[in-house]
Design a protein around this motif. Structure first.
Motif, short mmCIF file in Angstrom:
data_model
loop_
_atom_site.label_atom_id
_atom_site.label_comp_id
_atom_site.label_asym_id
_atom_site.label_seq_id
_atom_site.Cartn_x
_atom_site.Cartn_y
_atom_site.Cartn_z
N VAL A 178 5.27 7.18 1.10
CA VAL A 178 4.73 8.54 1.26
C VAL A 178 3.25 8.59 0.89
CG1 VAL A 178 4.88 10.92 0.41
CG2 VAL A 178 6.95 9.67 0.96
N GLY A 179 2.87 7.87 -0.14
CA GLY A 179 1.50 7.96 -0.63
C GLY A 179 0.51 7.11 0.14
N GLU A 180 0.97 6.00 0.74
CA GLU A 180 0.03 5.10 1.38
C GLU A 180 0.36 4.81 2.85
OE1 GLU A 180 -0.51 1.54 -0.90
OE2 GLU A 180 -0.39 2.64 -2.78
N ARG A 195 -1.44 6.45 6.37
CA ARG A 195 -2.22 5.47 7.13
C ARG A 195 -1.72 5.39 8.58
NH1 ARG A 195 -3.25 1.13 3.45
NH2 ARG A 195 -1.00 1.19 3.27
N ARG A 196 -0.40 5.41 8.75
CA ARG A 196 0.15 5.36 10.11
C ARG A 196 -0.20 6.62 10.90
NH1 ARG A 196 6.15 2.95 10.37
NH2 ARG A 196 5.41 1.20 11.60
N GLY A 217 -3.48 9.30 15.03
CA GLY A 217 -4.51 10.31 15.33
C GLY A 217 -5.73 9.67 15.96
N GLU A 218 -6.14 8.52 15.44
CA GLU A 218 -7.30 7.82 16.01
C GLU A 218 -7.01 7.35 17.43
OE1 GLU A 218 -8.15 4.75 13.18
OE2 GLU A 218 -8.84 6.20 11.67
N ASP A 219 -5.76 6.93 17.69
CA ASP A 219 -5.38 6.52 19.05
C ASP A 219 -5.51 7.69 20.02
OD1 ASP A 219 -4.84 3.95 18.20
OD2 ASP A 219 -2.65 4.26 18.12
N GLY A 267 -0.93 13.44 8.22
CA GLY A 267 -1.06 12.32 7.29
C GLY A 267 -1.62 12.75 5.95
N GLU A 268 -2.62 13.61 5.97
CA GLU A 268 -3.20 14.11 4.72
C GLU A 268 -2.18 14.92 3.93
OE1 GLU A 268 -6.52 16.35 6.14
OE2 GLU A 268 -7.63 14.56 6.75
#
Length: 108
Positions: A11-13, A17-18, A23-25, A78-79
């Protein structure tokens, strides 16, 4: 422990990140759409071809709108997943502090 357990590392990392990678994709797909003209082909000037080119251009427009929202939405998710993990850890630490005070005989 019974009930709900949370993998803090996930949950924290890992999850944030995924989500950010996804989102970047989507953001990259939006950039590709912006660089490429959809629906303005010179052969689409008349008849049925013109209608197909118009429909393709419209679908490209809608795809651009959807992808423009998905990328930032995934980043925000993600945030928030990361924030949820932090909040759970904070709550657990506070609960353990209260439990330790009760065990030591202190009133709350």
């Amino acid at each position: 422990m019974s009930g709900l357990e949370i993998d803090r590392e996930w949950v924290g990392e890992h999850a944030p990140r995924r989500m950010n990678a996804h989102g970047e994709d989507y953001d990259a797909a939006v950039q590709a759409l912006r660089q490429r003209e959809i629906g303005g082909a010179s052969w689409g000037q008349v008849g049925l071809i013109a209608e197909c080119a118009s429909a393709l251009g419209l679908s490209g427009h809608y795809l651009h709108e959807v992808l423009s929202e998905l990328g930032p939405g995934l980043n925000r998710t993600g945030e928030q997943v990361h924030a949820a993990g932090s909040n759970i850890t904070t709550a657990e630490h506070a609960s353990l502090g209260d439990l330790d005070r009760r065990i030591d005989g202190q009133a709350l």
